[in-house]
Design an enzyme around this catalytic site. Structure first.
Site, PDB file in Angstrom:
ATOM      1  N   HIS A 214      69.174   3.365  45.949  1.00  0.00           N
ATOM      2  CA  HIS A 214      69.298   3.130  44.499  1.00  0.00           C
ATOM      3  C   HIS A 214      70.072   1.836  44.218  1.00  0.00           C
ATOM      4  O   HIS A 214      70.164   0.975  45.074  1.00  0.00           O
ATOM      5  CB  HIS A 214      69.915   4.358  43.807  1.00  0.00           C
ATOM      6  CG  HIS A 214      69.237   5.632  44.219  1.00  0.00           C
ATOM      7  ND1 HIS A 214      68.027   6.038  43.695  1.00  0.00           N
ATOM      8  CD2 HIS A 214      69.578   6.568  45.153  1.00  0.00           C
ATOM      9  CE1 HIS A 214      67.658   7.181  44.274  1.00  0.00           C
ATOM     10  NE2 HIS A 214      68.570   7.526  45.176  1.00  0.00           N
TER      11      HIS A 214
ATOM     12  N   GLU B  32      75.342   8.283  42.243  1.00  0.00           N
ATOM     13  CA  GLU B  32      75.007   8.242  43.673  1.00  0.00           C
ATOM     14  C   GLU B  32      74.988   6.819  44.232  1.00  0.00           C
ATOM     15  O   GLU B  32      75.454   6.576  45.351  1.00  0.00           O
ATOM     16  CB  GLU B  32      73.631   8.896  43.883  1.00  0.00           C
ATOM     17  CG  GLU B  32      73.208   8.926  45.339  1.00  0.00           C
ATOM     18  CD  GLU B  32      71.712   9.147  45.507  1.00  0.00           C
ATOM     19  OE1 GLU B  32      71.053   9.637  44.565  1.00  0.00           O
ATOM     20  OE2 GLU B  32      71.203   8.798  46.588  1.00  0.00           O
TER      21      GLU B  32
ATOM     22  N   HIS C 253      72.002   7.992  51.314  1.00  0.00           N
ATOM     23  CA  HIS C 253      71.814   8.611  49.992  1.00  0.00           C
ATOM     24  C   HIS C 253      72.806   9.748  49.804  1.00  0.00           C
ATOM     25  O   HIS C 253      73.523  10.130  50.733  1.00  0.00           O
ATOM     26  CB  HIS C 253      70.382   9.169  49.867  1.00  0.00           C
ATOM     27  CG  HIS C 253      69.352   8.117  49.588  1.00  0.00           C
ATOM     28  ND1 HIS C 253      68.798   7.924  48.347  1.00  0.00           N
ATOM     29  CD2 HIS C 253      68.799   7.193  50.416  1.00  0.00           C
ATOM     30  CE1 HIS C 253      67.928   6.920  48.409  1.00  0.00           C
ATOM     31  NE2 HIS C 253      67.912   6.458  49.658  1.00  0.00           N
TER      32      HIS C 253
ATOM     33  N   GLU D 126      71.359  12.184  53.791  1.00  0.00           N
ATOM     34  CA  GLU D 126      71.897  12.737  52.540  1.00  0.00           C
ATOM     35  C   GLU D 126      73.327  13.173  52.864  1.00  0.00           C
ATOM     36  O   GLU D 126      73.555  14.148  53.580  1.00  0.00           O
ATOM     37  CB  GLU D 126      71.062  13.932  52.063  1.00  0.00           C
ATOM     38  CG  GLU D 126      69.631  13.579  51.673  1.00  0.00           C
ATOM     39  CD  GLU D 126      69.501  12.928  50.294  1.00  0.00           C
ATOM     40  OE1 GLU D 126      70.540  12.612  49.669  1.00  0.00           O
ATOM     41  OE2 GLU D 126      68.351  12.736  49.844  1.00  0.00           O
TER      42      GLU D 126
HETATM   43 ZN    ZN Z   1      69.083   9.059  46.563  1.00  0.00          ZN
END
Ligand code: ZN
Length: 324
Positions: free
Chosen positions: A41, A55, A108, A172
């Protein structure tokens, strides 16, 4: 004054240096590898937003720490972004593929409507054996460093996993929708633990012994103060060291084992880097690296001048104050 021939005298210090055999051909760090680190992102795309955090900021904070450690261990690092701006998925893939990266690591953070969902997980592309190996090592190392539930290694068809031409993983790190996870993934010292875990996983993947990067003396600064002359060694990270007098007390030697010396931009005879300081107390400073040990030598105007050597923990620095 003994300034004339000071360098010649300093060369006597070479006798400090024991002679060992040639270095082993076994790869001991990540030099020669190019690693793409992808902070998910960015810019107008915040990623998951919950608990007052975005995030994209967590991803970037961890990615920059990963990049720093990988570089300190000799790898060439390609970042798909190094600030808060938007990069398309196809551009991320193009950056990695055109740089010929050996592996791709995407960072992420997760989100779920169920706020009790918690933990980290590591993805690779469907059926990728190398991706699975890299994901497994990184997952195992994160589990050692981070007090979150290990949700394990998983397969997915995420764009950056599918279209990158090298083994690729997507981590993640935790759930922004879970307040405990947020307390971990936004914490600076845990972010460093993630970075070390990823470094260790990458080292295992490339068959390099798992180790912290070698501390590097990145700069040597000095100044004459009222009553003492201060030398500051800027280190990339904390290092053990010892100090002693040498050559009838005319030199103070700082010995830093298992360390590296950056190019200081000083004069050099190919063996020692050296500089005149303009100080009466410590007219010359010499520096060299030999067989994994760094030697910093302060030439004194008067033998056996009192000195005090100490470290500052943050940032990591070795300081030597010479009185006289
Ligand atoms: Zn993400």
């Amino acid at each position: 004054m003994r300034r004339v021939g000071a360098l010649v005298i300093a060369l006597v210090l070479l006798s400090l240096i024991p002679v060992f055999g040639s270095v082993s051909a076994t790869q001991t760090n990540l030099s020669g590898y190019t690693i793409c680190v992808d902070a998910g992102h960015g810019g107008t795309d915040p990623g998951a937003v919950a608990n007052g955090v975005e995030e994209k900021n967590i991803n970037l904070a961890i990615a920059l720490k990963v990049a720093k450690l990988l570089e300190e261990d000799g790898a060439k690092v390609v970042l798909t972004r190094d600030g808060d701006y938007f990069v398309t998925l196809s551009d991320r893939v193009k950056i990695a593929n055109s740089a010929g990266c050996d592996i791709f690591i995407s960072i992420h953070a997760n989100a779920a409507s169920d706020t009790s969902a918690s933990g980290f997980e590591v993805y690779h592309y469907y059926g990728s054996a190398k991706g699975n190996l890299l994901a497994t090592y990184v997952d195992e190392e994160i589990a050692k460093e981070i007090p979150l539930k290990n949700r394990g290694v998983k397969e997915a068809g995420f764009y950056v996993l599918k279209y990158t031409s090298m083994p690729a993983i997507l981590i993640e790190t935790g759930f922004v929708t879970n307040s405990y996870d947020v307390s971990i993934i936004t914490n600076e010292s845990y972010q460093w633990r993630y970075a070390y875990a990823i470094l260790y996983g990458v080292q295992r993947y490339f068959g390099v012994p798992v180790h912290d990067p070698v501390p590097t003396v990145t700069d040597i600064r000095f100044a004459q103060h009222n009553g003492y002359f201060r030398v500051v060694l800027d280190m990339s990270q904390k290092a053990d060291y010892s100090t002693f007098y040498y050559y009838y007390g005319y030199y103070i030697v700082v010995e830093i084992p298992n360390a590296k010396l950056a190019d200081l931009g000083w004069s050099s005879d190919g063996t020692w880097q050296y500089t005149g300081t303009g100080s009466e107390t410590v007219p010359y400073i010499y520096a060299t690296e030999y067989n994994g040990t760094v030697y910093i030598v302060l030439e004194l105007n008067t033998p056996y001048l009192d000195y005090n050597a100490f470290t500052l923990s943050n940032p990591h620095r070795i300081v030597i104050d010479v009185y006289g």
